[in-house]
Design a protein around this motif. Structure first.
Motif, PDB file in Angstrom:
ATOM      1  N   GLY A 132     -25.441  30.160 -11.129  1.00  0.00           N
ATOM      2  CA  GLY A 132     -25.281  30.473 -12.766  1.00  0.00           C
ATOM      3  C   GLY A 132     -26.522  30.912 -13.502  1.00  0.00           C
ATOM      4  O   GLY A 132     -27.352  29.978 -13.454  1.00  0.00           O
ATOM      5  N   ARG A 133     -26.630  32.284 -13.926  1.00  0.00           N
ATOM      6  CA  ARG A 133     -27.788  32.786 -14.764  1.00  0.00           C
ATOM      7  C   ARG A 133     -27.804  31.699 -16.015  1.00  0.00           C
ATOM      8  O   ARG A 133     -26.935  32.087 -16.843  1.00  0.00           O
ATOM      9  N   GLU A 134     -28.912  31.268 -16.077  1.00  0.00           N
ATOM     10  CA  GLU A 134     -28.873  30.272 -17.485  1.00  0.00           C
ATOM     11  C   GLU A 134     -29.849  31.142 -18.438  1.00  0.00           C
ATOM     12  O   GLU A 134     -31.005  31.723 -18.218  1.00  0.00           O
ATOM     13  N   ALA A 135     -29.512  30.940 -19.695  1.00  0.00           N
ATOM     14  CA  ALA A 135     -30.314  31.312 -20.993  1.00  0.00           C
ATOM     15  C   ALA A 135     -30.240  29.841 -21.695  1.00  0.00           C
ATOM     16  O   ALA A 135     -29.472  29.117 -21.628  1.00  0.00           O
ATOM     17  N   PHE A 136     -31.193  29.899 -22.558  1.00  0.00           N
ATOM     18  CA  PHE A 136     -31.572  28.652 -23.462  1.00  0.00           C
ATOM     19  C   PHE A 136     -31.228  29.075 -24.879  1.00  0.00           C
ATOM     20  O   PHE A 136     -31.909  29.797 -25.573  1.00  0.00           O
ATOM     21  N   GLY A 137     -30.351  28.045 -25.536  1.00  0.00           N
ATOM     22  CA  GLY A 137     -30.097  28.508 -26.942  1.00  0.00           C
ATOM     23  C   GLY A 137     -31.217  27.661 -27.857  1.00  0.00           C
ATOM     24  O   GLY A 137     -31.252  27.962 -28.953  1.00  0.00           O
ATOM     25  N   ASP A 138     -31.898  26.736 -27.372  1.00  0.00           N
ATOM     26  CA  ASP A 138     -32.814  25.939 -28.312  1.00  0.00           C
ATOM     27  C   ASP A 138     -34.368  26.148 -27.939  1.00  0.00           C
ATOM     28  O   ASP A 138     -35.168  25.558 -28.200  1.00  0.00           O
ATOM     29  N   ARG A 139     -34.553  27.207 -27.235  1.00  0.00           N
ATOM     30  CA  ARG A 139     -35.905  27.442 -26.556  1.00  0.00           C
ATOM     31  C   ARG A 139     -36.416  28.909 -26.879  1.00  0.00           C
ATOM     32  O   ARG A 139     -35.280  29.905 -26.778  1.00  0.00           O
ATOM     33  N   ALA A 140     -37.641  29.219 -27.086  1.00  0.00           N
ATOM     34  CA  ALA A 140     -38.055  30.502 -27.350  1.00  0.00           C
ATOM     35  C   ALA A 140     -38.448  31.192 -26.188  1.00  0.00           C
ATOM     36  O   ALA A 140     -38.892  30.478 -25.301  1.00  0.00           O
ATOM     37  N   TYR A 141     -38.375  32.595 -26.111  1.00  0.00           N
ATOM     38  CA  TYR A 141     -38.604  33.475 -25.090  1.00  0.00           C
ATOM     39  C   TYR A 141     -40.114  34.139 -25.268  1.00  0.00           C
ATOM     40  O   TYR A 141     -40.293  34.628 -26.324  1.00  0.00           O
ATOM     41  N   ASN A 142     -40.637  34.367 -23.866  1.00  0.00           N
ATOM     42  CA  ASN A 142     -41.944  35.192 -24.036  1.00  0.00           C
ATOM     43  C   ASN A 142     -41.468  36.765 -23.719  1.00  0.00           C
ATOM     44  O   ASN A 142     -40.106  36.713 -23.122  1.00  0.00           O
ATOM     45  N   ALA A 143     -42.006  37.582 -23.543  1.00  0.00           N
ATOM     46  CA  ALA A 143     -41.850  38.994 -23.572  1.00  0.00           C
ATOM     47  C   ALA A 143     -41.352  39.346 -22.089  1.00  0.00           C
ATOM     48  O   ALA A 143     -40.843  40.077 -21.748  1.00  0.00           O
ATOM     49  N   ASN A 144     -41.938  38.441 -21.015  1.00  0.00           N
ATOM     50  CA  ASN A 144     -41.527  38.533 -19.885  1.00  0.00           C
ATOM     51  C   ASN A 144     -40.381  37.748 -19.320  1.00  0.00           C
ATOM     52  O   ASN A 144     -40.075  37.704 -18.128  1.00  0.00           O
ATOM     53  N   GLY A 145     -39.632  37.337 -20.265  1.00  0.00           N
ATOM     54  CA  GLY A 145     -38.442  36.489 -20.009  1.00  0.00           C
ATOM     55  C   GLY A 145     -38.576  34.984 -19.647  1.00  0.00           C
ATOM     56  O   GLY A 145     -37.558  34.285 -19.177  1.00  0.00           O
TER      57      GLY A 145
END
Length: 257
Positions: A163-176
């Motif tokens: 399950g590829r996860e992304a975060f709704g409440d966290r900020a991302y760096n340019a490298n993912g």
């Protein structure tokens, strides 16, 4: 089924006299619960109670194993041998499996917690141990991993669904990678901003980074942390926004190939 996405949350992290997060408020919003297994948070009574709460709300259950670091909430890096890491994972997953079995249900997935998750996202050796440990317990379990990470690839190599996860409440760096929690801009706590970001992630496959750029991602599951301030409001805003644009919210185990 059209475009579907799972919403998960890290829960059951209270222990003893300490309450962390609002599990009861989060359960009606999510479709998958990552339940702490007693090492970074949780205890036997909390684990049992959280499994029961998930069942009552039709939420799928996953183990959320972390480092044996209750004081640091599993967010401090530890250096374990491969044998130690394998045993730590097996112990925790096995404990939650027993609570699920006792209540007539089973585990859907495993999501490593905190520093363990972040370290394995970039370390092939660690990610292979994690994926191998999960596969040896039950190859039908889903491994939840940071989208585009080394751990995602190791899970597939081990024959697991990922399950590829992304975060709704966290900020991302340019490298993912995720912006470290020590920075003031690590958390996103405004419901409207969260709603806009998750819709962009799921429908457009992109998200804005802290430097103003953009990265691509195609999440199967969106995470909200139970200990983020206002977490239930954020998850509600995200879910409502996704439903409005025609995205189905459903547990990943039902549709993930």
């Amino acid at each position: 089924m059209g475009r579907a996405v799972d919403i998960n949350c890290d829960l059951g992290e209270s222990f003893g006299a300490y309450t962390i997060g609002d599990d009861s408020a989060m359960m009606p919003v999510i479709t998958s619960a990552n339940i702490a297994c007693g090492f970074h948070g949780g205890d036997p009574l909390v684990m049992e109670r959280t499994v029961r709460l998930a069942r009552e709300h039709g939420v799928e259950i996953g183990a959320h194993p972390g480092f044996p670091d209750l004081w640091g909430f599993g967010r401090r890096e530890m250096r374990l041998s491969a044998d130690e890491l394998r045993a730590v994972l097996t112990y925790q997953i096995g404990a939650l499996w027993a609570f699920a079995r006792a209540q007539g249900t089973r585990l859907q997935h495993v999501k490593p917690h905190g520093a363990l998750y972040n370290m394995a996202a970039n370390d092939a050796g660690w990610s292979r141990v994690i994926a191998g440990a999960i596969a040896s317990i039950d190859s039908g379990l889903i491994l939840v991993a940071l989208h585009g990470s080394v751990m995602e690839r190791s899970g597939r190599d081990a024959g697991l669904r990922v399950g590829r996860e992304a975060f709704g409440d966290r900020a991302y760096n340019a490298n993912g990678t995720l912006v470290p929690r020590a920075r003031p801009d690590a958390l996103i706590t405004e419901p409207a901003a969260v709603a806009r970001r998750v819709v962009e992630m799921v429908t457009e496959g992109t998200v804005e980074t802290v430097d103003g750029g953009e990265i691509r991602l195609a999440p199967d599951t969106l995470c909200f942390h139970g200990d983020t301030p206002g977490a239930p409001r954020l998850a509600h805003a995200a879910r409502d926004a996704l439903v409005r644009v025609g995205v189905e919210i459903a547990p990943m185990g039902r549709w993930l190939s």
